[in-house]
Design a protein around this motif. Sequence first.
Motif, PDB file in Angstrom:
ATOM      1  N   ASN A 118     -36.475  14.096  36.765  1.00 23.06           N
ATOM      2  CA  ASN A 118     -37.092  13.438  35.776  1.00 23.06           C
ATOM      3  C   ASN A 118     -38.482  13.549  35.703  1.00 23.06           C
ATOM      4  O   ASN A 118     -39.127  12.744  34.767  1.00 23.06           O
ATOM      5  CB  ASN A 118     -36.532  11.850  35.677  1.00 23.06           C
ATOM      6  N   LEU A 119     -39.100  14.358  36.376  1.00 26.42           N
ATOM      7  CA  LEU A 119     -40.584  14.747  36.367  1.00 26.42           C
ATOM      8  C   LEU A 119     -40.927  15.242  35.068  1.00 26.42           C
ATOM      9  O   LEU A 119     -40.511  16.193  34.719  1.00 26.42           O
ATOM     10  CB  LEU A 119     -41.083  15.316  37.848  1.00 26.42           C
ATOM     11  N   GLY A 120     -42.203  14.587  34.425  1.00 29.03           N
ATOM     12  CA  GLY A 120     -42.513  15.234  33.348  1.00 29.03           C
ATOM     13  C   GLY A 120     -44.030  14.788  33.031  1.00 29.03           C
ATOM     14  O   GLY A 120     -44.835  14.068  33.760  1.00 29.03           O
ATOM     15  N   PHE A 121     -44.423  15.051  31.868  1.00 34.36           N
ATOM     16  CA  PHE A 121     -45.956  14.824  31.377  1.00 34.36           C
ATOM     17  C   PHE A 121     -45.926  14.813  29.970  1.00 34.36           C
ATOM     18  O   PHE A 121     -44.894  15.256  29.091  1.00 34.36           O
ATOM     19  CB  PHE A 121     -46.818  15.787  31.689  1.00 34.36           C
ATOM     20  N   SER A 122     -46.876  14.000  29.466  1.00 31.69           N
ATOM     21  CA  SER A 122     -46.898  13.967  27.866  1.00 31.69           C
ATOM     22  C   SER A 122     -48.265  14.619  27.367  1.00 31.69           C
ATOM     23  O   SER A 122     -49.250  14.846  28.086  1.00 31.69           O
ATOM     24  CB  SER A 122     -47.101  12.543  27.529  1.00 31.69           C
ATOM     25  N   VAL A 123     -47.986  15.160  26.029  1.00 32.49           N
ATOM     26  CA  VAL A 123     -49.033  16.048  25.417  1.00 32.49           C
ATOM     27  C   VAL A 123     -49.287  15.108  24.155  1.00 32.49           C
ATOM     28  O   VAL A 123     -48.435  14.945  23.313  1.00 32.49           O
ATOM     29  CB  VAL A 123     -48.890  17.292  24.952  1.00 32.49           C
ATOM     30  N   LEU A 124     -50.433  14.779  23.790  1.00 32.14           N
ATOM     31  CA  LEU A 124     -50.784  13.865  22.611  1.00 32.14           C
ATOM     32  C   LEU A 124     -52.086  14.427  21.808  1.00 32.14           C
ATOM     33  O   LEU A 124     -52.886  15.219  22.586  1.00 32.14           O
ATOM     34  CB  LEU A 124     -50.967  12.366  22.981  1.00 32.14           C
ATOM     35  N   GLY A 125     -52.458  13.947  20.665  1.00 29.25           N
ATOM     36  CA  GLY A 125     -53.447  14.281  19.740  1.00 29.25           C
ATOM     37  C   GLY A 125     -53.210  15.533  19.048  1.00 29.25           C
ATOM     38  O   GLY A 125     -52.336  15.858  18.724  1.00 29.25           O
ATOM     39  N   GLU A 126     -54.355  16.478  18.979  1.00 25.89           N
ATOM     40  CA  GLU A 126     -54.216  17.479  18.072  1.00 25.89           C
ATOM     41  C   GLU A 126     -53.767  18.688  18.544  1.00 25.89           C
ATOM     42  O   GLU A 126     -54.184  19.896  19.018  1.00 25.89           O
ATOM     43  CB  GLU A 126     -55.700  17.801  17.655  1.00 25.89           C
ATOM     44  N   ASN A 147     -47.052  20.200  18.534  1.00 20.50           N
ATOM     45  CA  ASN A 147     -46.052  19.761  18.934  1.00 20.50           C
ATOM     46  C   ASN A 147     -46.051  18.804  20.047  1.00 20.50           C
ATOM     47  O   ASN A 147     -45.417  18.932  21.201  1.00 20.50           O
ATOM     48  CB  ASN A 147     -44.733  20.782  19.263  1.00 20.50           C
ATOM     49  N   PRO A 148     -46.894  17.317  19.645  1.00 26.37           N
ATOM     50  CA  PRO A 148     -46.615  16.457  20.710  1.00 26.37           C
ATOM     51  C   PRO A 148     -45.624  16.002  21.222  1.00 26.37           C
ATOM     52  O   PRO A 148     -44.292  15.899  20.573  1.00 26.37           O
ATOM     53  CB  PRO A 148     -47.663  15.404  19.948  1.00 26.37           C
ATOM     54  N   GLY A 149     -45.210  15.726  22.486  1.00 19.55           N
ATOM     55  CA  GLY A 149     -44.301  14.855  22.957  1.00 19.55           C
ATOM     56  C   GLY A 149     -44.157  14.869  24.497  1.00 19.55           C
ATOM     57  O   GLY A 149     -45.333  15.076  25.196  1.00 19.55           O
ATOM     58  N   LYS A 150     -43.090  14.605  25.095  1.00 16.19           N
ATOM     59  CA  LYS A 150     -43.062  14.623  26.495  1.00 16.19           C
ATOM     60  C   LYS A 150     -42.211  15.690  26.921  1.00 16.19           C
ATOM     61  O   LYS A 150     -41.300  16.135  26.279  1.00 16.19           O
ATOM     62  CB  LYS A 150     -42.250  13.311  26.984  1.00 16.19           C
ATOM     63  N   PHE A 151     -42.642  16.388  28.000  1.00 13.37           N
ATOM     64  CA  PHE A 151     -42.073  17.699  28.522  1.00 13.37           C
ATOM     65  C   PHE A 151     -41.721  17.586  30.099  1.00 13.37           C
ATOM     66  O   PHE A 151     -42.601  16.918  30.909  1.00 13.37           O
ATOM     67  CB  PHE A 151     -43.181  18.869  28.306  1.00 13.37           C
ATOM     68  N   TYR A 152     -40.886  18.213  30.398  1.00 19.80           N
ATOM     69  CA  TYR A 152     -40.439  18.166  31.871  1.00 19.80           C
ATOM     70  C   TYR A 152     -40.888  19.045  32.912  1.00 19.80           C
ATOM     71  O   TYR A 152     -41.084  20.403  32.293  1.00 19.80           O
ATOM     72  CB  TYR A 152     -38.798  17.903  32.053  1.00 19.80           C
ATOM     73  N   GLY A 171     -49.197  25.283  25.804  1.00 20.45           N
ATOM     74  CA  GLY A 171     -48.182  26.201  25.229  1.00 20.45           C
ATOM     75  C   GLY A 171     -46.836  25.679  24.888  1.00 20.45           C
ATOM     76  O   GLY A 171     -46.261  25.688  23.909  1.00 20.45           O
ATOM     77  N   MET A 172     -46.311  24.657  25.891  1.00 17.01           N
ATOM     78  CA  MET A 172     -45.140  23.894  25.448  1.00 17.01           C
ATOM     79  C   MET A 172     -45.158  23.152  24.070  1.00 17.01           C
ATOM     80  O   MET A 172     -44.425  22.757  23.573  1.00 17.01           O
ATOM     81  CB  MET A 172     -44.882  23.188  26.706  1.00 17.01           C
ATOM     82  N   ALA A 173     -46.560  22.567  24.115  1.00 19.50           N
ATOM     83  CA  ALA A 173     -46.895  21.637  22.793  1.00 19.50           C
ATOM     84  C   ALA A 173     -47.302  22.503  21.487  1.00 19.50           C
ATOM     85  O   ALA A 173     -47.677  21.950  20.490  1.00 19.50           O
ATOM     86  CB  ALA A 173     -48.014  20.714  23.189  1.00 19.50           C
ATOM     87  N   GLY A 174     -46.883  23.744  21.690  1.00 18.60           N
ATOM     88  CA  GLY A 174     -47.342  24.655  20.435  1.00 18.60           C
ATOM     89  C   GLY A 174     -48.876  24.872  20.069  1.00 18.60           C
ATOM     90  O   GLY A 174     -48.996  25.368  19.102  1.00 18.60           O
ATOM     91  N   LEU A 210     -50.969  20.357  36.814  1.00 14.30           N
ATOM     92  CA  LEU A 210     -50.389  19.249  36.370  1.00 14.30           C
ATOM     93  C   LEU A 210     -49.526  18.507  37.617  1.00 14.30           C
ATOM     94  O   LEU A 210     -49.106  19.011  38.330  1.00 14.30           O
ATOM     95  CB  LEU A 210     -49.766  19.339  35.075  1.00 14.30           C
ATOM     96  N   GLN A 211     -49.714  17.160  37.230  1.00 14.78           N
ATOM     97  CA  GLN A 211     -48.554  16.277  38.245  1.00 14.78           C
ATOM     98  C   GLN A 211     -47.723  15.661  37.439  1.00 14.78           C
ATOM     99  O   GLN A 211     -48.076  15.334  36.231  1.00 14.78           O
ATOM    100  CB  GLN A 211     -49.490  15.520  39.196  1.00 14.78           C
ATOM    101  N   GLN A 212     -46.942  14.842  37.847  1.00 18.74           N
ATOM    102  CA  GLN A 212     -45.974  14.041  37.108  1.00 18.74           C
ATOM    103  C   GLN A 212     -46.518  12.779  36.566  1.00 18.74           C
ATOM    104  O   GLN A 212     -47.448  12.361  37.224  1.00 18.74           O
ATOM    105  CB  GLN A 212     -44.730  13.422  38.114  1.00 18.74           C
ATOM    106  N   ASN A 213     -46.327  12.507  35.386  1.00 19.08           N
ATOM    107  CA  ASN A 213     -46.771  11.240  34.530  1.00 19.08           C
ATOM    108  C   ASN A 213     -48.048  11.802  34.035  1.00 19.08           C
ATOM    109  O   ASN A 213     -48.895  10.510  33.553  1.00 19.08           O
ATOM    110  CB  ASN A 213     -46.840  10.222  35.438  1.00 19.08           C
ATOM    111  N   ASP A 214     -48.369  12.866  34.185  1.00 17.60           N
ATOM    112  CA  ASP A 214     -49.989  13.066  33.435  1.00 17.60           C
ATOM    113  C   ASP A 214     -49.885  12.791  31.997  1.00 17.60           C
ATOM    114  O   ASP A 214     -48.733  13.293  31.398  1.00 17.60           O
ATOM    115  CB  ASP A 214     -50.564  14.631  33.704  1.00 17.60           C
TER     116      ASP A 214
END
Length: 267
Positions: free
Chosen positions: A146-154, A157-162, A175-178, A220-224
């Motif tokens: 269940n480890l993941g991180f979130s990408v927000l802003g500009e 494809n913002p969201g949570k990724f594992y 890259g994962m956020a497009g 990156l680390q989990q929950n970043d």
Amino acid sequence: MKRIKAYNIFSLIVTVALFYSCASVKKINYFQDLEPGVAEQTGAPIEIKIRPNDKISIVVNSKDAELSNLFNLPIVSHRIGTSSLSAGAQQVSGYTVDAYGDIDFPVVGKIRVAGLTRAEIAAHIKHTLITGDLVKDPVVTVEFMNLGFSVLGEVNNPGKFYIDRDGMTLLDAIGMAGDLTIYGKREAVYVLRDEQGEQVPYRVDLTSARQLYLSPAFYLQQNDVVYVEPNSVRARHSTVNGNNVRSTSFWLSLTSLLITITVLFVK
């Protein structure tokens, strides 16, 4: 005389357009300090260490499958889109690390895993099974669940990724956020990280490869939480009418006016 004035006005329009074009390119391009054939120094890859509330899977294999299965959680299957158990995709049950940093491992009991990497957990369990004369030839595999991180802003494809492996980087996240949108501020990408109960912000400049690779936030680390700040163009568009002296609409209107005046002078 009219043609000279018209020429001067047209030259002004071209100059302004070129100025803003060059300024935009400098703000959009990544890694502007890279030189072909010149290697850039990077920090040592950081392996993720397990924390309380993380979930991991642990699978033990050996030549004696019946014996090793005593140390494995049952395989369950979930139908996609439902929470009920049914025929569907199989998956390994996982261990959720408790508040004290322990998991309850079959037969063995409590094992401390917080602060350890996947390889360290696997080595510790293998050593415990061998020294306890429980399994002679165990092969232990540990995976994140269940480890993941979130990408927000500009970003597109913002969201949570594992996180499915060690060594995931900020570039992987982008890259994962497009990728960043055209409105993303390349020199103002923030990584918010939980360090001993406090949110610590790191600012990263993507226009500088040297600064990026040596940043503590490159791996990156989990929950970043990765946040891309909007640039001034996006900020202006967020106003009520967006029509101020620095807005795109203002300059388009001004350019249209100057062209009209130029045509009148030519006539």
